[in-house]
Design an enzyme around this catalytic site. Structure first.
Site, PDB file in Angstrom:
ATOM      1  N   SER A 189       0.849  -1.193   0.000  1.00 16.31           N
ATOM      2  CA  SER A 189       0.000   0.000   0.000  1.00 16.31           C
ATOM      3  C   SER A 189       0.883   1.241   0.000  1.00 16.31           C
ATOM      4  O   SER A 189       2.099   1.158   0.104  1.00 16.31           O
ATOM      5  CB  SER A 189      -0.916   0.005   1.220  1.00 16.31           C
ATOM      6  OG  SER A 189      -0.147   0.342   2.363  1.00 16.31           O
ATOM      7  N   LYS A 190       0.196   2.376  -0.121  1.00 12.40           N
ATOM      8  CA  LYS A 190       0.892   3.660  -0.237  1.00 12.40           C
ATOM      9  C   LYS A 190       1.947   3.886   0.821  1.00 12.40           C
ATOM     10  O   LYS A 190       2.968   4.513   0.559  1.00 12.40           O
ATOM     11  CB  LYS A 190      -0.129   4.792  -0.128  1.00 12.40           C
ATOM     12  CG  LYS A 190      -0.638   5.243  -1.473  1.00 12.40           C
ATOM     13  CD  LYS A 190      -1.408   6.522  -1.295  1.00 12.40           C
ATOM     14  CE  LYS A 190      -2.310   6.722  -2.511  1.00 12.40           C
ATOM     15  NZ  LYS A 190      -3.486   7.491  -2.225  1.00 12.40           N
TER      16      LYS A 190
END
Ligand code: GLU
Length: 477
Positions: A251-252
């Site tokens: 994820s980010k």
């Protein structure tokens, strides 16, 4: 063979989905399969036209091509789910008429309460089937209350769903364990992914569904819908997940996860394809830097990776550098030019840009690295950075500046400076190795790291080198 990539246009394309697109594309290239692009835009609130556009642009930039899709047409369209609602409605009618689906009037609050109850007991939420067998009178009464029903699929009791996944091997689910009857059409009439995906795959003649493992648990629902509708199911290959370095879903917070940012930083399509392909498959020879055509030669639906892959940002960057260094000068110049322009420099002199690129190409891992190196060639006398300034202020630094200044006032000229400067400073100062090269580098380029001096000097040119010596003499001596 027909494969598809089916993105939801709800934002920029995530790197995990890019890998899915790449694997589909490479396998299609390998087998001569038709690649279909289907836009899954039934989530009306989150889907946007801009996102669809950016996804297609990103895929094209990577070099991924599809033979059928919303932009190129084809015989199995429309290729946007939002344009297929009429088709889905017919199937919903059929399921309702057969008794394989029913209207459910449970409100969001009631469902939330059921969910909370399951949670408090520590069990997984399963719809309790409250609306399964409503009489026409009961329905009328609920409708009179203003309730708008959803449509639920009636999951058959005690049924087994088995299939052979090309990656996972034999997979079996029991219909008891898939969460009970599930919603296939929302109360606003929009259909749900798990319901329409198989309809589309069948109508579009998809033979192989290659997608992320996060969809594995959806597959039994999709197969049950297909069975109820008498539709063929495709073969499946669920790609092992891509994880972040801490082994949680990528994820980010792990780093850049949207493809467009990689593009903006100056990653090459061939490096991304190489790296992401290797996150789903490993070459027979253990080689890491592989041209796309060789990946296509080796990859096969039967040799995709079985275990989760860790996304290693450093490794991708390293791999990009490897590909970058292999580029022929002409293409490298094409690719670097916009990054030099973005750093604020004039790029109208192609020959000059090409000379700069020929010197710094080997020093860059991503195209944007050239932004901090271009000034070495483009500015008359770039301000030395802090490290370089400290070096120039040192004893050796000042010795080198004085020597260079004296040489430029005497025996060194425009005709011989590029070959003679380094040795002449060495002779004059008696310095050698690092003690010679670091101050010289700081003097000529204003940095301690950068291109090879002997290559950089002729590109920087006599005038600029002499201005830099003059400036440093005034500042540091
Ligand atoms: N629209 C789905 C997604 O983006 C596609 C799932 C599938 O490939 O079946 O995750």
């Amino acid at each position: 063979m027909r494969v598809r990539f089916a993105p939801s246009p709800t934002g920029y394309i995530h790197i995990g989905n890019v890998r899915t697109a790449i694997i589909n594309y490479l396998i299609a290239q390998k087998t001569g399969a038709v690649m279909v692009l289907r836009i899954e835009d039934t989530d009306m609130e989150r889907s946007t036209v801009e996102s669809e556009k950016s996804i297609m642009e990103d895929l094209k930039w990577l070099g991924i091509r599809w033979q059928e899709g919303p932009d190129v047409g084809g015989n199995h369209g429309p290729y946007r789910q939002s344009e297929r609602f009429g088709i889905y409605r017919e199937y919903t009618e059929k399921l309702l008429a057969q008794g394989d689906a029913y209207h459910c009037y449970c409100s969001q609050e009631e469902l939330d309460a059921m969910r909370a109850e399951a949670e408090s007991k520590g069990t997984a939420f399963t719809y309790n089937g409250k609306c399964r067998n409503l009489t026409p009178e009961q329905k009328k009464k609920l409708e009179a209350e203003g309730r708008r029903p959803t449509v639920r699929f009636r999951v058959p009791d005690g049924e087994t769903v088995s299939f052979r996944d090309h990656i996972k091997g034999p997979v079996t689910f029991s219909s008891e364990n898939i969460g009970g009857d599930f919603i296939i059409v929302r109360s606003d009439g929009t259909p749900i992914y798990n319901y329409i995906v198989t309809i589309d795959d069948t109508l579009m003649g998809i033979t192989h569904v290659i997608r992320g493992e996060d969809h594995l648990s959806n597959t039994p629902k999709q197969i049950l819908v297909a069975r109820a509708l008498g539709l063929n199911v495709p073969e499946y290959a669920h790609l092992a997940l891509v994880l972040g370095p801490d082994r949680t879903k990528l994820s980010k917070r792990h780093g850049i996860t949207s493809l467009n940012l990689y593009r903006e930083e100056g990653y090459l399509p061939e490096a991304l394809i190489n790296y992401l392909a290797m996150l789903g498959w490993a070459s027979d020879t253990g080689e890491e830097i592989i041209p796309i055509k060789d990946i296509i030669a080796q990859i096969d639906i039967t040799n995709l990776a079985k275990s989760a892959a860790i996304f290693d940002f450093q490794k991708l960057k390293w791999m990009n550098g490897k590909h970058l260094r292999e580029l022929p000068l002409d293409r490298a110049t094409d690719l670097f030019t916009p990054f030099i322009a973005k750093a604020g420099y004039d790029v109208s002199d192609r020959k000059f840009i090409e000379r700069i690129v020929s010197v710094v190409q080997v020093k860059c891992e991503v195209l944007s690295d050239i932004g901090r190196l271009a000034g070495i060639f483009m500015e008359d006398a770039p301000e030395p950075d802090d490290e370089a300034a400290a070096m120039l202020r040192s004893e050796e630094g000042r010795q080198v500046i004085e020597a260079a200044a004296a040489l430029f006032a005497g025996e060194i000229n425009a005709g011989n400076f590029a070959e003679s400067l380094v040795n002449a400073v060495k002779d004059r100062t008696g310095l050698k190795g690092k003690k010679l090269f670091m101050p010289l580098r700081a003097l000529i380029t204003g940095r301690l790291q950068g291109p090879e001096l002997d290559q950089a000097l002729p590109v920087i040119g006599f005038e600029r080198v002499s201005k830099r010596i003059e400036r440093c003499r005034k500042t540091f001596c």
